[in-house]
Each structure stands twice: as C-alpha cells, then as structure tokens.
Design an enzyme around this catalytic site. Structure first.
Site, PDB file in Angstrom:
ATOM      1  N   LYS A 177       0.819  -1.221   0.000  1.00 30.76           N
ATOM      2  CA  LYS A 177       0.000   0.000   0.000  1.00 30.76           C
ATOM      3  C   LYS A 177       0.847   1.263   0.000  1.00 30.76           C
ATOM      4  O   LYS A 177       0.627   2.163  -0.791  1.00 30.76           O
ATOM      5  CB  LYS A 177      -0.845   0.105   1.290  1.00 30.76           C
TER       6      LYS A 177
ATOM      7  N   ARG B 235      10.805  -2.164  11.189  1.00 27.42           N
ATOM      8  CA  ARG B 235       9.767  -1.718  12.108  1.00 27.42           C
ATOM      9  C   ARG B 235       9.546  -2.699  13.257  1.00 27.42           C
ATOM     10  O   ARG B 235       9.658  -3.895  13.068  1.00 27.42           O
ATOM     11  CB  ARG B 235       8.451  -1.553  11.341  1.00 27.42           C
TER      12      ARG B 235
HETATM   13  P1  ADP Z   1       0.630  -2.224   7.743  1.00 21.35           P
HETATM   14  O1  ADP Z   1      -0.608  -2.059   6.924  1.00 21.35           O
HETATM   15  O2  ADP Z   1       1.769  -2.729   6.956  1.00 21.35           O
HETATM   16  O3  ADP Z   1       0.383  -3.009   8.995  1.00 21.35           O
HETATM   17  P2  ADP Z   1       0.565   0.598   8.590  1.00 21.35           P
HETATM   18  O4  ADP Z   1       1.739   1.477   8.636  1.00 21.35           O
HETATM   19  O5  ADP Z   1      -0.557   0.968   7.699  1.00 21.35           O
HETATM   20  O6  ADP Z   1       1.162  -0.815   8.213  1.00 21.35           O
HETATM   21  O7  ADP Z   1      -0.030   0.410  10.067  1.00 21.35           O
HETATM   22  C1  ADP Z   1       0.775   0.015  11.153  1.00 21.35           C
HETATM   23  C2  ADP Z   1      -0.040  -0.050  12.425  1.00 21.35           C
HETATM   24  O8  ADP Z   1      -0.569   1.258  12.732  1.00 21.35           O
HETATM   25  C3  ADP Z   1      -1.272  -0.943  12.401  1.00 21.35           C
HETATM   26  O9  ADP Z   1      -0.954  -2.291  12.687  1.00 21.35           O
HETATM   27  C4  ADP Z   1      -2.136  -0.307  13.485  1.00 21.35           C
HETATM   28  O10 ADP Z   1      -1.695  -0.671  14.765  1.00 21.35           O
HETATM   29  C5  ADP Z   1      -1.868   1.171  13.322  1.00 21.35           C
HETATM   30  N1  ADP Z   1      -2.854   1.826  12.425  1.00 21.35           N
HETATM   31  C6  ADP Z   1      -2.602   2.404  11.219  1.00 21.35           C
HETATM   32  N2  ADP Z   1      -3.725   2.867  10.651  1.00 21.35           N
HETATM   33  C7  ADP Z   1      -4.730   2.576  11.507  1.00 21.35           C
HETATM   34  C8  ADP Z   1      -6.136   2.764  11.487  1.00 21.35           C
HETATM   35  N3  ADP Z   1      -6.746   3.365  10.446  1.00 21.35           N
HETATM   36  N4  ADP Z   1      -6.851   2.315  12.545  1.00 21.35           N
HETATM   37  C9  ADP Z   1      -6.269   1.709  13.577  1.00 21.35           C
HETATM   38  N5  ADP Z   1      -4.949   1.483  13.667  1.00 21.35           N
HETATM   39  C10 ADP Z   1      -4.188   1.907  12.647  1.00 21.35           C
END
Ligand code: ADP
Ligand code: ZN
Length: 211
Positions: free
Chosen positions: A13, A156
């Site tokens: 993404k 990460r």
């Molecule tokens: P990935 O999709 O690879 O897990 P992201 O960077 O999109 O990575 O998200 C990392 C973490 O941030 C998620 O596992 C969650 O804990 C938190 N997070 C991100 N976006 C949201 C959201 N819209 N709602 C709740 N938690 C979120």
C-alpha cells in the site's frame, strides 16, 4: 481526487500510494506513518498508542479518526489525497462518511497470506523520512541507506513474527469487511499485488482506469 488504498500488511500500500502521490499530485497520508512518528517523538498520542502497535493490534477508532480529521484539514490536502491505511474498520469508514467526505474510489491490493510473511521480514523503512524499501523487491541504491534523504533504514517494531500474525488476523476480521462496504457503494477497485513492484503498479493503474 480522494482515494483510499487498502490491503494486507506488507501488501505494498505505502509504496503504491507514494507512486500515486507523484502521478496525480495529491497528498499521501499514511496513518501508520503518523502514528510511528508520534511514537518516536514520544508525544502524548505516541505514548498512548505504542502498545497497540507493538502487538499488531489496531489503535482505537476515535484516536485515528480525529488524527485524520486534523490532517485532511491542512492546506496540502485541498487538491485531494490518498489515504493509506484509513479507514481500516467499518466505524472508521462510517465516520468518514458522516464528515461528508466522498471518496472517488477505494483501491484494494490483494495479496495471499503466504506471500505476506516473506515480504514483511524483508521490509525496511527510512528512520528519517519513512520512505519504504524491501531488501529483495525494492532495494535502496546503497545498502541500508535511504535514496531520498540518506537516512538509515530500519526494521519496524511490528515486523516481527508474532505481530505479523496478529496484523493478518486483524486485517481479515476488521478491514476486509470494508470490501463489501465499498462494493455496495460502487467504489471498490481491486488490483493484484505481485512480487515485482512494477507489475503491481501496472495492475493498480489498470484498476484505476488510468492505463
Ligand atoms: P501495515 O498495513 O503494513 O500493517 P501501517 O503502517 O498501515 O502498516 O499500520 C501500522 C499499524 O498502525 C497498524 O498495525 C495499526 O496498529 C496502526 N494503524 C494504522 N492505521 C490505523 C487505522 N486506520 N486504525 C487503527 N490502527 C491503525
Ligand atoms: Zn529517507
């Protein structure tokens, strides 16, 4: 133009969102990146949510919703934006609708669970500007260094096996129902995620009807 991009953790993404940001001149908003920045700066928000992230769980809806509300009110969002990782639950999607935001489309990148683990274990991120890399699928020009800012690349905290499993199950349980939500609104576009970055990009542009 307003797009949301969804897909499993490690499904590409963030990388696709960056390309679309350049291509369409709209702002890339990653809720995950905003949250990780808050954690590294030890802000009150960061301290409140760091345990959720480390376990691979979602941050509470109200926290993310107000975060996004604030972010999209900034001037660089006037021409549009790509939401990367938001909405991630039905209540978040409903909150967005009740804010009066109408998306042009919801783009889903589909990747099988088996492929995810390999991808996540090789994933790296710039510690300074958060640009995404992968040791095999999207390596930097100089090993361990960011192409854009020269920052050190890091792994990460949530790219460890236990958190990866949890993030996948959270994705299936809480985020996948959004496919139906956006399908019912005629907004869902699906692109297959591939090993090669360029192939995924091709599928994404095709799904968006651009190429
Ligand atoms: P990935 O999709 O690879 O897990 P992201 O960077 O999109 O990575 O998200 C990392 C973490 O941030 C998620 O596992 C969650 O804990 C938190 N997070 C991100 N976006 C949201 C959201 N819209 N709602 C709740 N938690 C979120
Ligand atoms: Zn960088």
């Amino acid at each position: 133009m307003k797009i949301t991009i969804m897909g499993p953790p490690g499904g590409g993404k963030g990388t696709q969102a960056e390309l679309l940001e350049k291509r369409f001149g709209i702002t890339h908003i990653s809720t995950g990146a905003i949250i990780r920045k808050a954690i590294s700066e030890r802000t009150p928000l960061g301290l409140a949510v760091q345990d959720f992230i480390a376990k691979g769980d979602l941050v509470p809806d109200d926290v993310v919703i107000s975060m996004v509300k604030e972010r999209i009110a900034e001037p660089d969002c006037e021409a549009g934006y790509i939401l990367d990782g938001f909405p991630r639950t039905i209540p978040q999607a409903e909150a967005m609708e009740s804010m009066g935001i109408s998306l042009d489309c919801a783009l889903e990148i589909r990747v099988e669970d088996d492929a995810i683990v390999e991808r996540l274990s090789g994933r790296r991120e710039c510690g300074k500007c958060a640009a995404p890399y992968h040791v095999k699928f999207n390596p930097p020009k100089v090993e361990g260094k960011c192409d854009k800012c020269g920052g050190d690349l890091i792994t990460r905290a949530d790219d460890v096996p236990e958190a990866i499993r949890e993030r996948l199950s959270v994705y299936h349980a809480q985020t996948e129902p959004l496919r139906r939500f956006y399908q019912e609104r005629g907004l869902l576009r699906t692109a297959k995620g591939c090993e090669e970055l360029a192939d995924t990009t091709k599928n994404v542009l095709q799904a968006l009807g651009v190429e």
